[in-house]
Design a protein around this motif. Structure first.
Motif, PDB file in Angstrom:
ATOM      1  N   ALA A  28      20.515  63.485 105.856  1.00 51.85           N
ATOM      2  CA  ALA A  28      20.359  62.678 104.648  1.00 51.85           C
ATOM      3  C   ALA A  28      19.772  63.514 103.520  1.00 51.85           C
ATOM      4  O   ALA A  28      18.882  64.332 103.730  1.00 51.85           O
ATOM      5  CB  ALA A  28      19.454  61.482 104.932  1.00 51.85           C
ATOM      6  N   VAL A  29      20.303  63.284 102.311  1.00 55.01           N
ATOM      7  CA  VAL A  29      19.845  63.997 101.116  1.00 55.01           C
ATOM      8  C   VAL A  29      19.581  62.962 100.027  1.00 55.01           C
ATOM      9  O   VAL A  29      20.415  62.095  99.776  1.00 55.01           O
ATOM     10  CB  VAL A  29      20.916  65.003 100.634  1.00 55.01           C
ATOM     11  CG1 VAL A  29      20.482  65.665  99.331  1.00 55.01           C
ATOM     12  CG2 VAL A  29      21.172  66.048 101.701  1.00 55.01           C
ATOM     13  N   PRO A  30      18.409  63.005  99.366  1.00 56.82           N
ATOM     14  CA  PRO A  30      18.145  62.052  98.274  1.00 56.82           C
ATOM     15  C   PRO A  30      19.011  62.362  97.056  1.00 56.82           C
ATOM     16  O   PRO A  30      19.115  63.517  96.643  1.00 56.82           O
ATOM     17  CB  PRO A  30      16.654  62.250  97.990  1.00 56.82           C
ATOM     18  CG  PRO A  30      16.334  63.620  98.497  1.00 56.82           C
ATOM     19  CD  PRO A  30      17.251  63.870  99.649  1.00 56.82           C
ATOM     20  N   VAL A  31      19.600  61.323  96.473  1.00 57.23           N
ATOM     21  CA  VAL A  31      20.402  61.476  95.253  1.00 57.23           C
ATOM     22  C   VAL A  31      19.728  60.827  94.054  1.00 57.23           C
ATOM     23  O   VAL A  31      20.158  61.031  92.914  1.00 57.23           O
ATOM     24  CB  VAL A  31      21.814  60.884  95.445  1.00 57.23           C
ATOM     25  CG1 VAL A  31      22.609  61.709  96.433  1.00 57.23           C
ATOM     26  CG2 VAL A  31      21.748  59.427  95.897  1.00 57.23           C
ATOM     27  N   ALA A  32      18.685  60.050  94.286  1.00 62.79           N
ATOM     28  CA  ALA A  32      17.914  59.434  93.201  1.00 62.79           C
ATOM     29  C   ALA A  32      16.526  59.121  93.744  1.00 62.79           C
ATOM     30  O   ALA A  32      16.383  58.655  94.872  1.00 62.79           O
ATOM     31  CB  ALA A  32      18.588  58.168  92.685  1.00 62.79           C
ATOM     32  N   ALA A  33      15.494  59.387  92.926  1.00 57.80           N
ATOM     33  CA  ALA A  33      14.121  59.182  93.369  1.00 57.80           C
ATOM     34  C   ALA A  33      13.304  58.584  92.229  1.00 57.80           C
ATOM     35  O   ALA A  33      13.743  58.542  91.078  1.00 57.80           O
ATOM     36  CB  ALA A  33      13.504  60.496  93.835  1.00 57.80           C
ATOM     37  N   ASP A  39      16.401  49.059  90.463  1.00 54.92           N
ATOM     38  CA  ASP A  39      17.262  50.224  90.243  1.00 54.92           C
ATOM     39  C   ASP A  39      17.796  50.765  91.558  1.00 54.92           C
ATOM     40  O   ASP A  39      18.965  51.161  91.649  1.00 54.92           O
ATOM     41  CB  ASP A  39      16.489  51.312  89.494  1.00 54.92           C
ATOM     42  CG  ASP A  39      16.083  50.875  88.098  1.00 54.92           C
ATOM     43  OD1 ASP A  39      16.856  50.128  87.479  1.00 54.92           O
ATOM     44  OD2 ASP A  39      15.001  51.268  87.637  1.00 54.92           O
ATOM     45  N   ALA A  40      16.953  50.800  92.587  1.00 58.70           N
ATOM     46  CA  ALA A  40      17.399  51.288  93.891  1.00 58.70           C
ATOM     47  C   ALA A  40      18.489  50.377  94.466  1.00 58.70           C
ATOM     48  O   ALA A  40      19.497  50.852  95.001  1.00 58.70           O
ATOM     49  CB  ALA A  40      16.219  51.378  94.852  1.00 58.70           C
ATOM     50  N   ASN A  41      18.293  49.059  94.346  1.00 60.80           N
ATOM     51  CA  ASN A  41      19.303  48.121  94.833  1.00 60.80           C
ATOM     52  C   ASN A  41      20.622  48.300  94.079  1.00 60.80           C
ATOM     53  O   ASN A  41      21.706  48.241  94.678  1.00 60.80           O
ATOM     54  CB  ASN A  41      18.814  46.684  94.664  1.00 60.80           C
ATOM     55  CG  ASN A  41      17.665  46.352  95.603  1.00 60.80           C
ATOM     56  OD1 ASN A  41      17.467  47.028  96.618  1.00 60.80           O
ATOM     57  ND2 ASN A  41      16.896  45.339  95.271  1.00 60.80           N
ATOM     58  N   ARG A  42      20.522  48.518  92.777  1.00 63.44           N
ATOM     59  CA  ARG A  42      21.731  48.678  91.966  1.00 63.44           C
ATOM     60  C   ARG A  42      22.516  49.925  92.398  1.00 63.44           C
ATOM     61  O   ARG A  42      23.748  49.915  92.468  1.00 63.44           O
ATOM     62  CB  ARG A  42      21.348  48.760  90.486  1.00 63.44           C
ATOM     63  CG  ARG A  42      22.528  48.726  89.541  1.00 63.44           C
ATOM     64  CD  ARG A  42      22.064  48.709  88.095  1.00 63.44           C
ATOM     65  NE  ARG A  42      21.518  47.411  87.734  1.00 63.44           N
ATOM     66  CZ  ARG A  42      20.291  47.208  87.305  1.00 63.44           C
ATOM     67  NH1 ARG A  42      19.466  48.223  87.190  1.00 63.44           N
ATOM     68  NH2 ARG A  42      19.882  46.000  86.982  1.00 63.44           N
ATOM     69  N   ILE A  43      21.808  51.015  92.719  1.00 64.64           N
ATOM     70  CA  ILE A  43      22.479  52.238  93.154  1.00 64.64           C
ATOM     71  C   ILE A  43      23.124  52.053  94.510  1.00 64.64           C
ATOM     72  O   ILE A  43      24.258  52.483  94.752  1.00 64.64           O
ATOM     73  CB  ILE A  43      21.472  53.407  93.181  1.00 64.64           C
ATOM     74  CG1 ILE A  43      21.058  53.771  91.746  1.00 64.64           C
ATOM     75  CG2 ILE A  43      22.061  54.621  93.879  1.00 64.64           C
ATOM     76  CD1 ILE A  43      19.995  54.851  91.679  1.00 64.64           C
ATOM     77  N   ASP A  59       9.799  56.435  98.517  1.00 61.34           N
ATOM     78  CA  ASP A  59       9.780  57.781  97.948  1.00 61.34           C
ATOM     79  C   ASP A  59       8.399  58.398  98.178  1.00 61.34           C
ATOM     80  O   ASP A  59       7.402  57.920  97.625  1.00 61.34           O
ATOM     81  CB  ASP A  59      10.089  57.721  96.442  1.00 61.34           C
ATOM     82  CG  ASP A  59      10.179  59.100  95.831  1.00 61.34           C
ATOM     83  OD1 ASP A  59      10.049  60.099  96.569  1.00 61.34           O
ATOM     84  OD2 ASP A  59      10.401  59.188  94.600  1.00 61.34           O
ATOM     85  N   PRO A  60       8.298  59.456  98.974  1.00 59.82           N
ATOM     86  CA  PRO A  60       6.982  60.058  99.227  1.00 59.82           C
ATOM     87  C   PRO A  60       6.393  60.730  97.994  1.00 59.82           C
ATOM     88  O   PRO A  60       5.200  61.009  97.955  1.00 59.82           O
ATOM     89  CB  PRO A  60       7.270  61.083 100.336  1.00 59.82           C
ATOM     90  CG  PRO A  60       8.725  61.397 100.199  1.00 59.82           C
ATOM     91  CD  PRO A  60       9.379  60.141  99.705  1.00 59.82           C
ATOM     92  N   GLY A  61       7.217  60.974  96.975  1.00 57.42           N
ATOM     93  CA  GLY A  61       6.720  61.648  95.787  1.00 57.42           C
ATOM     94  C   GLY A  61       6.225  60.722  94.695  1.00 57.42           C
ATOM     95  O   GLY A  61       5.771  61.194  93.644  1.00 57.42           O
ATOM     96  N   LEU A  66      10.808  54.052  95.110  1.00 54.07           N
ATOM     97  CA  LEU A  66      11.805  54.171  96.164  1.00 54.07           C
ATOM     98  C   LEU A  66      12.771  55.312  95.844  1.00 54.07           C
ATOM     99  O   LEU A  66      12.820  55.792  94.708  1.00 54.07           O
ATOM    100  CB  LEU A  66      12.593  52.862  96.293  1.00 54.07           C
ATOM    101  CG  LEU A  66      11.792  51.609  96.626  1.00 54.07           C
ATOM    102  CD1 LEU A  66      12.680  50.378  96.562  1.00 54.07           C
ATOM    103  CD2 LEU A  66      11.150  51.720  98.001  1.00 54.07           C
ATOM    104  N   ARG A  67      13.506  55.724  96.848  1.00 55.65           N
ATOM    105  CA  ARG A  67      14.569  56.697  96.646  1.00 55.65           C
ATOM    106  C   ARG A  67      15.786  56.284  97.455  1.00 55.65           C
ATOM    107  O   ARG A  67      15.675  55.479  98.397  1.00 55.65           O
ATOM    108  CB  ARG A  67      14.114  58.100  97.028  1.00 55.65           C
ATOM    109  CG  ARG A  67      13.903  58.326  98.528  1.00 55.65           C
ATOM    110  CD  ARG A  67      13.471  59.751  98.794  1.00 55.65           C
ATOM    111  NE  ARG A  67      13.350  60.017 100.226  1.00 55.65           N
ATOM    112  CZ  ARG A  67      12.967  61.194 100.740  1.00 55.65           C
ATOM    113  NH1 ARG A  67      12.659  62.188  99.923  1.00 55.65           N
ATOM    114  NH2 ARG A  67      12.895  61.362 102.049  1.00 55.65           N
ATOM    115  N   VAL A  68      16.937  56.841  97.105  1.00 57.96           N
ATOM    116  CA  VAL A  68      18.196  56.531  97.777  1.00 57.96           C
ATOM    117  C   VAL A  68      18.745  57.822  98.359  1.00 57.96           C
ATOM    118  O   VAL A  68      18.825  58.849  97.662  1.00 57.96           O
ATOM    119  CB  VAL A  68      19.211  55.906  96.804  1.00 57.96           C
ATOM    120  CG1 VAL A  68      20.551  55.686  97.503  1.00 57.96           C
ATOM    121  CG2 VAL A  68      18.678  54.590  96.250  1.00 57.96           C
TER     122      VAL A  68
END
Length: 261
Positions: A28-33, A39-43, A59-61, A66-68
């Motif tokens: 897995a690779v994050p594409v948005a953070a 916003d996360a749901n929309r993505i 999102d740990p950062g 959240l992140r996707v």
């Protein structure tokens, strides 16, 4: 012998865990953070429309963000699909965001401009909350009365630009006119101009694309479960190998301890 066996077993277990962690992390690779929940749901929904398996996680950062993430092989397609729908979207400025900005004692014109910008931002946020709306821009023309002049106040008007998914807008022009006019005092629905721009997905977007897991070709939606299943199988084989080695060593010790006949 016992210490050597324990060391071998421990090394095998650690190697299996390390391999599992490396393979899982590489899936897995994050594409948005740094995203809000909406916003996360929309993505995630947009990527689902593009037939891309996406996962929403903490999102740990960023605290409370959240992140996707998507499979590594889907990164390019995911970024392309997100760019096609303008995601992640910039947050429109609302009335509360525009207050108390600028000069220490703002002029009446500045206050009016801030209020108009905030009202437009609130309307954009409302329109973008509708499923299927990719982006919304609202421009308000709200003249003010000049206290030094006795001239009549100009007519209020507005223009709205809506970018939407598919060929059919999720809101009719009449509904958009009534929504915008209802949020601005003194604005009539007939004075709201509406322009809609469709974003039609490419014909191949709905086709099932294949991904490769070693020599196997599978649907992209099945890629991650298969990878995790293979990792679990490798881990199981390593555990069984360690258990077999331990059993063999104990049997060898038991035979060596038997008195010679």
């Amino acid at each position: 012998m016992r210490a050597r066996t324990s060391s071998l077993t421990r090394v095998a277990s650690l190697a299996s865990v390390a391999a599992l962690a490396a393979l899982v992390a590489g899936c897995a690779v994050p594409v948005a953070a740094g995203l809000e929940e909406t916003d996360a749901n929309r993505i995630v929904v947009a990527l689902d429309h593009a037939k891309i398996d996406a996962t929403k996680e903490v999102d740990p950062g960023g605290e409370g963000k959240l992140r996707v993430t998507v499979a590594r092989d889907d990164v390019a397609r995911a970024l392309s699909a997100m760019a096609g729908e303008g995601l992640p979207r910039p947050r429109p400025r609302g009335v509360l965001d525009t207050m108390d900005k600028g000069a220490l004692v703002p002029s009446e014109a500045q206050e009016h401009a801030q209020l108009v910008a905030g009202m437009a931002g609130d309307l954009e946020r409302t329109l973008e909350g509708v499923d299927g709306v990719l982006a919304a821009r609202v421009h308000l023309n709200l003249p003010t009365r000049d206290p030094l002049r006795d001239a009549p106040v100009g007519k209020s008007s507005a223009s709205v630009l809506i970018e939407h998914r598919g060929t059919t807008p999720p809101l009719t022009s009449d509904a958009i006119q009534r929504l915008v006019a209802g949020g601005v005092g003194g604005l009539s629905p007939v004075d709201v101009a509406v322009v809609t721009i469709p974003h039609v997905a490419p014909a191949h977007a709905g086709e099932t694309e294949l991904a490769h897991v070693g020599p196997l070709a599978v649907a992209r939606g099945s890629q991650r479960p298969l990878q995790l299943g293979l990792v679990g199988l490798v881990l199981l084989v390593a555990i069984l190998a360690g258990a077999t080695l331990l059993l063999y060593t104990r049997l060898a010790r038991a035979r060596a301890a038997e008195p010679a006949r």
